[in-house]
Design a protein around this motif. Structure first.
Motif, mmCIF file in Angstrom:
data_model
loop_
_atom_site.group_PDB
_atom_site.id
_atom_site.type_symbol
_atom_site.label_atom_id
_atom_site.label_comp_id
_atom_site.label_asym_id
_atom_site.label_seq_id
_atom_site.Cartn_x
_atom_site.Cartn_y
_atom_site.Cartn_z
ATOM 1 N N UNK A 216 0.830 -1.207 0.000
ATOM 2 C CA UNK A 216 0.000 0.000 0.000
ATOM 3 C C UNK A 216 0.865 1.258 0.000
ATOM 4 N N UNK A 217 1.917 1.248 0.823
ATOM 5 C CA UNK A 217 2.788 2.429 0.894
ATOM 6 C C UNK A 217 3.502 2.661 -0.427
ATOM 7 N N UNK A 218 3.954 1.575 -1.075
ATOM 8 C CA UNK A 218 4.626 1.725 -2.378
ATOM 9 C C UNK A 218 3.667 2.233 -3.440
ATOM 10 N N UNK A 219 2.427 1.763 -3.389
ATOM 11 C CA UNK A 219 1.424 2.281 -4.340
ATOM 12 C C UNK A 219 1.242 3.778 -4.156
ATOM 13 N N UNK A 220 1.132 4.192 -2.879
ATOM 14 C CA UNK A 220 0.965 5.617 -2.607
ATOM 15 C C UNK A 220 2.155 6.420 -3.089
ATOM 16 N N UNK A 221 3.369 5.899 -2.856
ATOM 17 C CA UNK A 221 4.564 6.632 -3.278
ATOM 18 C C UNK A 221 4.701 6.649 -4.800
ATOM 19 N N UNK A 222 4.297 5.559 -5.444
ATOM 20 C CA UNK A 222 4.382 5.509 -6.911
ATOM 21 C C UNK A 222 3.534 6.601 -7.554
ATOM 22 N N UNK A 223 2.300 6.770 -7.061
ATOM 23 C CA UNK A 223 1.432 7.786 -7.673
ATOM 24 C C UNK A 223 1.786 9.186 -7.180
ATOM 25 N N UNK A 224 2.463 9.264 -6.029
ATOM 26 C CA UNK A 224 2.803 10.585 -5.487
ATOM 27 C C UNK A 224 4.088 11.142 -6.087
ATOM 28 N N UNK A 225 4.979 10.269 -6.570
ATOM 29 C CA UNK A 225 6.273 10.741 -7.092
ATOM 30 C C UNK A 225 6.147 11.696 -8.282
ATOM 31 N N UNK A 226 5.333 11.403 -9.298
ATOM 32 C CA UNK A 226 5.192 12.389 -10.382
ATOM 33 C C UNK A 226 4.619 13.714 -9.882
ATOM 34 N N UNK A 227 3.764 13.635 -8.875
ATOM 35 C CA UNK A 227 3.167 14.860 -8.346
ATOM 36 C C UNK A 227 4.242 15.721 -7.676
ATOM 37 N N UNK A 228 5.118 15.084 -6.872
ATOM 38 C CA UNK A 228 6.185 15.842 -6.222
ATOM 39 C C UNK A 228 7.184 16.377 -7.247
ATOM 40 N N UNK A 229 7.566 15.526 -8.204
ATOM 41 C CA UNK A 229 8.506 15.966 -9.236
ATOM 42 C C UNK A 229 7.926 17.139 -10.021
ATOM 43 N N UNK A 230 6.657 17.025 -10.366
ATOM 44 C CA UNK A 230 6.009 18.120 -11.082
ATOM 45 C C UNK A 230 5.985 19.385 -10.265
ATOM 46 N N UNK A 231 5.795 19.227 -8.953
ATOM 47 C CA UNK A 231 5.761 20.394 -8.073
ATOM 48 C C UNK A 231 7.101 21.111 -8.076
ATOM 49 N N UNK A 232 8.180 20.371 -7.879
ATOM 50 C CA UNK A 232 9.506 20.991 -7.802
ATOM 51 C C UNK A 232 9.928 21.571 -9.154
ATOM 52 N N UNK A 233 9.586 20.867 -10.216
ATOM 53 C CA UNK A 233 9.980 21.342 -11.546
ATOM 54 C C UNK A 233 9.194 22.567 -11.986
ATOM 55 N N UNK A 234 8.071 22.816 -11.338
ATOM 56 C CA UNK A 234 7.311 24.024 -11.696
ATOM 57 C C UNK A 234 8.108 25.284 -11.407
ATOM 58 N N UNK A 235 8.894 25.248 -10.348
ATOM 59 C CA UNK A 235 9.730 26.413 -10.061
ATOM 60 C C UNK A 235 10.785 26.580 -11.158
ATOM 61 N N UNK A 236 11.392 25.464 -11.567
ATOM 62 C CA UNK A 236 12.394 25.509 -12.640
ATOM 63 C C UNK A 236 11.750 26.002 -13.933
ATOM 64 N N UNK A 237 10.596 25.448 -14.252
ATOM 65 C CA UNK A 237 9.918 25.853 -15.490
ATOM 66 C C UNK A 237 9.456 27.312 -15.413
ATOM 67 N N UNK A 238 9.094 27.745 -14.215
ATOM 68 C CA UNK A 238 8.701 29.142 -14.049
ATOM 69 C C UNK A 238 9.857 30.078 -14.364
ATOM 70 N N UNK A 239 11.059 29.694 -13.922
ATOM 71 C CA UNK A 239 12.250 30.492 -14.240
ATOM 72 C C UNK A 239 12.547 30.447 -15.739
#
Length: 404
Positions: A47-70
């Motif tokens: 269950x925890x791995x499933x949660x992390x699998x679907x959450x990883x693109x969300x976190x990556x997208x979040x952090x990259x938004x700052x890069x893309x904003x720049x």
């Protein structure tokens, strides 16, 4: 809204291109969620791995938004968006041709899919810079309605995976992605009044303004709730109610369609009555809905109804937040879109991963939902605290034509 005035105010081809780019990018950003039932069955995930699998693109997208904003401020939105689309297309083509064979590889693919999630920091400035303040809510609501792509992933992903295998879904996704890439190159055009590039110190200076943190918090609840649920609900309906992957995807798609399609309505409503009033109602409704589903409703249909209410609230809240942001940070809209979008993604990562860990540790999703409902009430409290200052300073009637 004066429709004629809106149609004459901006650049419709760019608005359409921003919508399509955003829509397809969001479709692939969360695609591991709708495919999660089949992927986790083949790879034997917890269950925890499933949660992390679907959450990883969300976190990556979040952090990259700052890069893309720049990048938006330095390279302009159109070129930045083109680069992002090429990266995602190449990553999906590689995954399709070589396959995904372990939990770790799902996380690596999730990091690349995060580039698609970062499209938020590109599509919104691409459209926003063409429109005057009184049409910001509507323009950004239309461009932002591209988050309906998350529903496309839920609607078609599990069925295609059942028919062709989940790895081949990555290859099938390349077809619309490539088509939209061509349309984007033809229709999208940078606004003539793009602000000059800023130094890194100038970007960080925005963070010294406490209003920037308020907007980041508000959006971490509205968008975080939306994308966190969009990523998690297929697995939730399968685990909680025993729905097969295809039916769980349909249930998820219904919820996500509701949340994404009302985003422009939320923006338009905020244009009419003010973003603060809109958000106040949104946070109460979302908190009540999440608290209700936390108890584990007796049937999937009852849960579906409550989740739709939650997504309607969160979707309208997304539009309302971005009715306010351009009024407060018009000159810094590129970096602010990145920062606020990043916070939204972090909220989504938190919700998606916490649901998995809640199930793993306690055997129930209750605590994950209840804590997020508490965050919605905390956002309402914060909004109540700042609204008087906002309405008498940058949002005062003599300073802007927009309603705050």
């Amino acid at each position: 809204m004066d429709k004629k005035s809106f149609m004459q105010a901006g650049h419709m081809p760019t608005l359409l291109a921003a919508f399509l780019y955003f829509d397809l990018a969001f479709m692939v950003w969360v695609m591991l969620g709708p495919l999660g039932v089949q992927i986790s069955a083949d790879l034997g995930l917890t269950h925890a791995q499933k949660g992390m699998m679907v959450a990883t693109p969300v976190l990556a997208g979040a952090l990259l938004r700052f890069v893309m904003g720049m990048m938006v401020d330095h390279l302009k939105p159109k070129l930045t968006g083109a680069i992002g689309q090429v990266i995602v297309i190449v990553a999906l083509a590689y995954a399709w041709r070589n396959g995904i064979h372990s939990y770790e590889q799902t996380l690596i693919l999730g990091l690349f899919l995060g580039v698609a999630g970062a499209s938020f920091a590109v599509a919104l400035p691409l459209a926003s810079r063409w429109y005057p303040p009184e049409h910001q809510g509507t323009a950004l609501g239309i461009a932002g309605a591209g988050n309906s792509g998350t529903a496309l992933a839920a609607l078609f992903g599990p069925g295609l995976a059942a028919a062709f295998g989940w790895v081949n879904v990555f290859g099938l996704a390349l077809i619309p992605l490539c088509l939209v890439f061509v349309v984007y190159l033809v229709l999208a055009k940078d606004a003539p009044d793009c602000p000059p590039p800023k130094k890194l110190s100038e970007y960080l200076a925005v963070l010294k303004d406490k209003d920037a943190w308020w907007f980041m918090f508000f959006y971490s609840v509205t968008f975080g709730g939306f994308v966190g649920l969009a990523s998690s609900l297929t697995i939730y309906f399968n685990t909680q109610y025993g729905l097969d992957a295809k039916m769980a995807g349909y249930f998820t798609a219904a919820c996500v369609f509701a949340g994404s399609l009302v985003r422009p309505i939320g923006g338009n409503l905020a244009d009419r009555i003010g973003g603060i009033k809109s958000l106040s109602v949104v946070y109460v409704a979302a908190a009540v809905a999440l608290a209700l589903v936390s108890v584990g409703l007796p049937s999937a249909w009852m849960a579906l109804l409550v989740f739709v209410c939650a997504m309607l609230s969160l979707g309208m809240g997304n539009g309302a937040v971005f009715q306010l942001v351009p009024q407060r940070f018009r000159k810094e809209i590129g970096v602010m879109t990145g920062l606020v979008g990043m916070a939204g993604g972090v909220g989504g990562f938190y919700l998606a991963s916490s649901l998995g860990y809640s199930k793993q540790v306690s055997g129930s999703y209750m605590f994950g939902f209840l804590i997020f409902a508490g965050l919605a009430l905390a956002a309402l409290t914060g909004l109540t605290a700042v609204k008087r200052r906002w309405r008498t300073t940058w949002g005062a009637p003599h300073l802007t034509t927009a309603k705050i």
